[in-house]
Design a protein around this motif. Structure first.
Motif, PDB file in Angstrom:
ATOM      1  N   ARG A 130     -28.065  26.131  26.347  1.00 13.59           N
ATOM      2  CA  ARG A 130     -27.218  27.301  26.094  1.00 13.59           C
ATOM      3  C   ARG A 130     -27.311  27.739  24.630  1.00 13.59           C
ATOM      4  N   LEU A 131     -27.314  26.795  23.715  1.00 15.98           N
ATOM      5  CA  LEU A 131     -27.442  27.114  22.300  1.00 15.98           C
ATOM      6  C   LEU A 131     -28.753  27.851  22.034  1.00 15.98           C
ATOM      7  N   LEU A 132     -29.848  27.339  22.579  1.00 15.97           N
ATOM      8  CA  LEU A 132     -31.154  27.966  22.362  1.00 15.97           C
ATOM      9  C   LEU A 132     -31.239  29.328  23.053  1.00 15.97           C
ATOM     10  N   GLU A 133     -30.669  29.451  24.238  1.00 17.05           N
ATOM     11  CA  GLU A 133     -30.644  30.752  24.928  1.00 17.05           C
ATOM     12  C   GLU A 133     -29.842  31.762  24.115  1.00 17.05           C
ATOM     13  N   ASP A 134     -28.750  31.323  23.526  1.00 14.61           N
ATOM     14  CA  ASP A 134     -27.921  32.185  22.684  1.00 14.61           C
ATOM     15  C   ASP A 134     -28.731  32.695  21.493  1.00 14.61           C
ATOM     16  N   ILE A 135     -29.445  31.813  20.846  1.00 19.05           N
ATOM     17  CA  ILE A 135     -30.279  32.212  19.703  1.00 19.05           C
ATOM     18  C   ILE A 135     -31.389  33.151  20.157  1.00 19.05           C
ATOM     19  N   LYS A 136     -32.076  32.810  21.247  1.00 19.25           N
ATOM     20  CA  LYS A 136     -33.188  33.642  21.719  1.00 19.25           C
ATOM     21  C   LYS A 136     -32.713  35.019  22.174  1.00 19.25           C
ATOM     22  N   SER A 137     -31.483  35.124  22.655  1.00 15.61           N
ATOM     23  CA  SER A 137     -30.967  36.419  23.109  1.00 15.61           C
ATOM     24  C   SER A 137     -30.821  37.407  21.953  1.00 15.61           C
ATOM     25  N   SER A 138     -30.777  36.902  20.737  1.00 20.23           N
ATOM     26  CA  SER A 138     -30.627  37.789  19.575  1.00 20.23           C
ATOM     27  C   SER A 138     -31.954  38.375  19.105  1.00 20.23           C
ATOM     28  N   TRP A 139     -33.061  37.868  19.590  1.00 25.22           N
ATOM     29  CA  TRP A 139     -34.355  38.322  19.113  1.00 25.22           C
ATOM     30  C   TRP A 139     -34.570  39.812  19.360  1.00 25.22           C
ATOM     31  N   ASN A 140     -34.028  40.339  20.443  1.00 24.13           N
ATOM     32  CA  ASN A 140     -34.203  41.760  20.758  1.00 24.13           C
ATOM     33  C   ASN A 140     -32.889  42.527  20.699  1.00 24.13           C
ATOM     34  N   ASP A 141     -31.914  41.991  19.986  1.00 17.22           N
ATOM     35  CA  ASP A 141     -30.594  42.605  19.907  1.00 17.22           C
ATOM     36  C   ASP A 141     -30.275  42.926  18.453  1.00 17.22           C
ATOM     37  N   LYS A 142     -30.227  44.205  18.141  1.00 22.05           N
ATOM     38  CA  LYS A 142     -29.984  44.621  16.750  1.00 22.05           C
ATOM     39  C   LYS A 142     -28.546  44.359  16.306  1.00 22.05           C
ATOM     40  N   GLU A 143     -27.654  44.132  17.269  1.00 27.19           N
ATOM     41  CA  GLU A 143     -26.244  43.874  16.955  1.00 27.19           C
ATOM     42  C   GLU A 143     -25.990  42.421  16.541  1.00 27.19           C
ATOM     43  N   ARG A 144     -26.873  41.522  16.964  1.00 22.91           N
ATOM     44  CA  ARG A 144     -26.680  40.100  16.700  1.00 22.91           C
ATOM     45  C   ARG A 144     -27.897  39.563  15.961  1.00 22.91           C
ATOM     46  N   SER A 145     -27.654  38.689  15.011  1.00 23.76           N
ATOM     47  CA  SER A 145     -28.762  38.081  14.279  1.00 23.76           C
ATOM     48  C   SER A 145     -28.771  36.574  14.520  1.00 23.76           C
ATOM     49  N   VAL A 146     -29.943  35.978  14.375  1.00 20.94           N
ATOM     50  CA  VAL A 146     -30.062  34.525  14.503  1.00 20.94           C
ATOM     51  C   VAL A 146     -29.138  33.850  13.492  1.00 20.94           C
ATOM     52  N   LYS A 147     -29.105  34.378  12.296  1.00 20.31           N
ATOM     53  CA  LYS A 147     -28.270  33.803  11.236  1.00 20.31           C
ATOM     54  C   LYS A 147     -26.795  33.758  11.655  1.00 20.31           C
ATOM     55  N   ASN A 148     -26.299  34.829  12.253  1.00 19.32           N
ATOM     56  CA  ASN A 148     -24.896  34.869  12.673  1.00 19.32           C
ATOM     57  C   ASN A 148     -24.618  33.929  13.842  1.00 19.32           C
ATOM     58  N   ILE A 149     -25.571  33.810  14.734  1.00 23.65           N
ATOM     59  CA  ILE A 149     -25.384  32.903  15.872  1.00 23.65           C
ATOM     60  C   ILE A 149     -25.376  31.457  15.387  1.00 23.65           C
ATOM     61  N   ILE A 150     -26.285  31.111  14.503  1.00 24.25           N
ATOM     62  CA  ILE A 150     -26.294  29.757  13.944  1.00 24.25           C
ATOM     63  C   ILE A 150     -24.989  29.497  13.198  1.00 24.25           C
ATOM     64  N   ALA A 151     -24.507  30.489  12.468  1.00 26.56           N
ATOM     65  CA  ALA A 151     -23.247  30.343  11.731  1.00 26.56           C
ATOM     66  C   ALA A 151     -22.086  30.027  12.664  1.00 26.56           C
TER      67      ALA A 151
END
Length: 187
Positions: free
Chosen positions: A79-100
């Motif tokens: 789930r953590l990795l899916e959450d991060i990967k979901s941000s790759w094509n989403d301009k509203e969410r960044s990997v940095k914010n998800i990791i945070a």
């Protein structure tokens, strides 16, 4: 903490043999250590066969933390990795914010480490970012896995050396090697 584990506390854990009593005591001791010092950077590493109560006791520690007014986040590594990967094509969410998000909580419970077998080097790097940031901030973690500790097909091989090393520095290791509680219900 997911609905399935909403009632999983120390009192509800059924210990009938020596190893189970030791696992319960180790997890209760870990919860007490956190209560005394939240920023000690300790890790609870629960490994062993499926259905032996690892997630139950991880969530019991989480419930104790919540009683203390702490924030807790339970997630599977998938789930953590899916959450991060979901941000790759989403301009509203960044990997940095998800990791945070995974770093900001007081206690992170990462379950099913190793269940997602096809992990890429990039995904290992993201896991390292989460583990390392919590390590640097001395925030506690609970890591749960059905894999062995080291060797081939182990938690060490899955996470890779940098992440595994940080989890181990101040870890309390509990090995669950008894019969599955879930399978007992079939009889």
């Amino acid at each position: 903490i997911p609905k399935r584990f909403a009632d999983k506390n120390f009192e509800a854990y059924e210990a009938t043999e020596k190893g189970q009593y030791q696992a319960l005591k180790s997890c209760m001791d870990f919860a007490q250590e956190l209560k005394a010092d939240w920023f000690s950077g300790k890790t609870l590493l629960l490994i062993g066969t499926p259905g032996t109560g690892k997630t139950h006791l991880a969530c019991a520690v989480g419930h104790e933390a919540i009683k203390q007014g702490r924030t807790v986040l339970y997630t599977t590594v998938t789930r953590l990795l899916e959450d991060i990967k979901s941000s790759w094509n989403d301009k509203e969410r960044s990997v940095k914010n998800i990791i945070a998000r995974y770093v900001s909580v007081d206690l992170l419970i990462m379950d099913e480490i190793g269940a997602f077998r096809g992990i890429s080097e990039r995904e290992k790097d993201y896991l390292f970012e989460v583990i390392n940031a919590r390590y640097e901030q001395m925030k506690p973690m609970i890591a749960v896995s059905n894999l062995r500790l080291s060797g081939a097909d182990s938690i060490e091989a899955y996470l890779e050396e940098r992440s595994f090393d940080r989890l181990c520095e101040q870890a309390r290791l509990v090995v669950f090697d008894w019969e599955s509680f879930r399978r007992k219900s079939l009889c």
